[in-house]
Design an enzyme around this catalytic site. Structure first.
Site, PDB file in Angstrom:
ATOM      1  N   ASN A  12       0.837  -1.216  -0.128  1.00 29.36           N
ATOM      2  CA  ASN A  12       0.207  -0.096   0.093  1.00 29.36           C
ATOM      3  C   ASN A  12       0.858   1.207   0.126  1.00 29.36           C
ATOM      4  OD1 ASN A  12      -1.906   1.958   0.514  1.00 29.36           O
ATOM      5  ND2 ASN A  12      -2.665   1.227   2.527  1.00 29.36           N
ATOM      6  N   TRP A  13       1.096   1.960  -1.296  1.00 32.28           N
ATOM      7  CA  TRP A  13       1.943   3.008  -1.178  1.00 32.28           C
ATOM      8  C   TRP A  13       1.377   4.211  -0.478  1.00 32.28           C
ATOM      9  CZ3 TRP A  13       3.854   3.067  -7.071  1.00 32.28           C
ATOM     10  CH2 TRP A  13       4.899   1.927  -7.157  1.00 32.28           C
ATOM     11  N   LYS A  14       0.005   4.200  -0.239  1.00 30.38           N
ATOM     12  CA  LYS A  14      -0.693   5.383   0.313  1.00 30.38           C
ATOM     13  C   LYS A  14      -0.236   6.762  -0.477  1.00 30.38           C
ATOM     14  CE  LYS A  14      -0.344   3.174   4.800  1.00 30.38           C
ATOM     15  NZ  LYS A  14      -0.419   3.256   6.333  1.00 30.38           N
ATOM     16  N   HIS A  97      -9.684   1.130   4.534  1.00 34.22           N
ATOM     17  CA  HIS A  97      -8.656   1.404   5.136  1.00 34.22           C
ATOM     18  C   HIS A  97      -8.862   2.237   6.288  1.00 34.22           C
ATOM     19  CE1 HIS A  97      -4.570   2.430   6.222  1.00 34.22           C
ATOM     20  NE2 HIS A  97      -4.147   1.392   5.620  1.00 34.22           N
ATOM     21  N   GLU A  99      -7.367   4.640   7.389  1.00 33.99           N
ATOM     22  CA  GLU A  99      -6.902   6.070   7.423  1.00 33.99           C
ATOM     23  C   GLU A  99      -8.169   6.622   6.809  1.00 33.99           C
ATOM     24  OE1 GLU A  99      -3.193   5.454   5.393  1.00 33.99           O
ATOM     25  OE2 GLU A  99      -2.308   5.084   7.256  1.00 33.99           O
ATOM     26  N   GLU A 169      -6.046  -5.037  10.137  1.00 30.16           N
ATOM     27  CA  GLU A 169      -5.035  -4.116  10.366  1.00 30.16           C
ATOM     28  C   GLU A 169      -5.400  -3.522  11.744  1.00 30.16           C
ATOM     29  OE1 GLU A 169      -2.817  -2.863   6.732  1.00 30.16           O
ATOM     30  OE2 GLU A 169      -4.519  -1.598   6.761  1.00 30.16           O
ATOM     31  N   GLY A 175       1.731   1.989  10.965  1.00 32.71           N
ATOM     32  CA  GLY A 175       2.953   3.181  10.730  1.00 32.71           C
ATOM     33  C   GLY A 175       3.435   3.388  12.084  1.00 32.71           C
ATOM     34  N   SER A 215       2.822  -2.287  10.529  1.00 30.66           N
ATOM     35  CA  SER A 215       4.242  -2.542  10.640  1.00 30.66           C
ATOM     36  C   SER A 215       5.055  -3.849  10.151  1.00 30.66           C
ATOM     37  CB  SER A 215       4.724  -2.059  11.998  1.00 30.66           C
ATOM     38  OG  SER A 215       4.167  -0.783  12.589  1.00 30.66           O
ATOM     39  N   GLY A 236       2.595  -1.162   4.414  1.00 31.94           N
ATOM     40  CA  GLY A 236       2.744   0.156   3.953  1.00 31.94           C
ATOM     41  C   GLY A 236       4.052   0.867   3.735  1.00 31.94           C
ATOM     42  N   GLY A 237       4.591   1.230   5.079  1.00 31.53           N
ATOM     43  CA  GLY A 237       5.831   1.958   4.888  1.00 31.53           C
ATOM     44  C   GLY A 237       7.017   1.167   4.312  1.00 31.53           C
TER      45      GLY A 237
HETATM   46  P1  PGA Z   1       2.395   0.323   7.838  1.00 29.87           P
HETATM   47  O1  PGA Z   1       0.996   0.341   7.185  1.00 29.87           O
HETATM   48  O2  PGA Z   1       2.939  -1.033   7.151  1.00 29.87           O
HETATM   49  O3  PGA Z   1       3.248   1.260   7.231  1.00 29.87           O
HETATM   50  O4  PGA Z   1       2.118   0.152   9.099  1.00 29.87           O
HETATM   51  C1  PGA Z   1       0.061  -0.479   6.867  1.00 29.87           C
HETATM   52  C2  PGA Z   1      -1.228  -0.135   5.996  1.00 29.87           C
HETATM   53  O5  PGA Z   1      -1.731   0.938   6.615  1.00 29.87           O
HETATM   54  O6  PGA Z   1      -1.683  -0.892   5.192  1.00 29.87           O
END
Ligand code: PGA
Length: 259
Positions: A12-14, A97, A99, A169, A175, A215, A236-237
């Protein structure tokens, strides 16, 4: 008896990366992967990068969108429909998601509309669920996640539901560098599997991959992915680096028939 579930590792590049970064990312990822593995690899770039990513990824990854609107077209400034995503070459869509839920007020009812629209458009929804730290501290994680699932999967058409994917998640792990322990994650995944069995029936629920997100990094991926109900990872990250993402994919167990 349940069905056959592939291992799915998703990036997930966000809201990161621009056009010129796409081709070099996939060039590095492809070189490291060298055709290895039977995993399903998915990358979710921002909307404007979708077509570029589809071209650059070729056979090395499927491309998905991070969001969609549930209506097929109309006066919805700033929104993108499922048919637009399909025309751009996207095969999956992230729905709900945390967010989107926390920052943009998405509700379980919105998620239900989106899941149905994605399925009707022939794409695969990856529905995200997860509890906040307050909910976990109050011991309510199971109740919260089961409620999110049952509401978002309300009125699901039988047709196409085998394309559904779930990502668990925990919000407090996204994050933050804090990961759920493999045991805690497995407990939640088992609860999600049980709920899916009730909602979809044994046969259809057995095919639904349940990914863990929050994470995930090269150092903790293998331990998480070794658990019986953890069928993959949503990253994500760490997915912003093609090297780190490739090593997470490489950490997944070589199991094609997790059942
Ligand atoms: P993260 O994000 O790996 O940076 O914790 C995961 C996500 O939000 O899909």
């Amino acid at each position: 008896m349940s069905g056959i579930r592939p291992v799915v590792v998703a990036a997930n590049w966000k809201m990161h990366k621009t056009g010129p970064e796409v081709e070099p990312y996939f060039a590095i990822f492809r070189r490291i992967r060298q055709g290895r593995g039977s995993e399903r690899v998915v990358v979710f770039p921002p909307f404007p990068l979708l077509e570029l990513a589809v071209r650059a990824a070729g056979e090395v990854a499927e491309i998905g969108a991070q969001n969609c609107h549930w209506e097929p077209s109309g006066p919805f400034t700033g929104e993108v429909s499922v048919s637009m995503l399909a025309a751009a070459g996207a095969r999956l869509v992230l729905v709900g998601h945390s967010e989107r839920r926390q920052l943009f007020g998405e509700t379980d009812e919105d998620c239900a509309r989106k899941v149905r629209a994605v399925l009707a458009g022939g794409l695969s929804p990856m529905l995200c669920v997860g509890e906040t730290i307050e909910e976990r501290d109050a011991g309510r994680q199971r109740t919260v996640v089961i409620r999110q699932l049952t509401r978002a999967l309300d009125d699901l058409p039988a047709d196409g539901s085998e394309r559904l994917l779930i990502a668990y998640e925990p919000v407090w792990a996204i994050g933050t560098g804090r990961t759920a322990s493999p045991e805690d994650a497995q407990t939640m995944h088992a609860a999600i599997r049980e709920t899916l069995r009730t909602v979809l029936g044994a046969r259809r629920s057995g095919c639904v991959p349940i990914l863990y997100g929050g994470s995930v990094k090269p150092e903790n991926a293998a331990e998480l992915l070794a658990r019986p109900d953890i069928d993959g990872a949503l990253v994500g990250g760490a997915s912003l680096s093609p090297e780190a993402f490739a090593s997470i994919v490489a950490a997944s167990p070589r199991r094609q028939d997790r059942a």
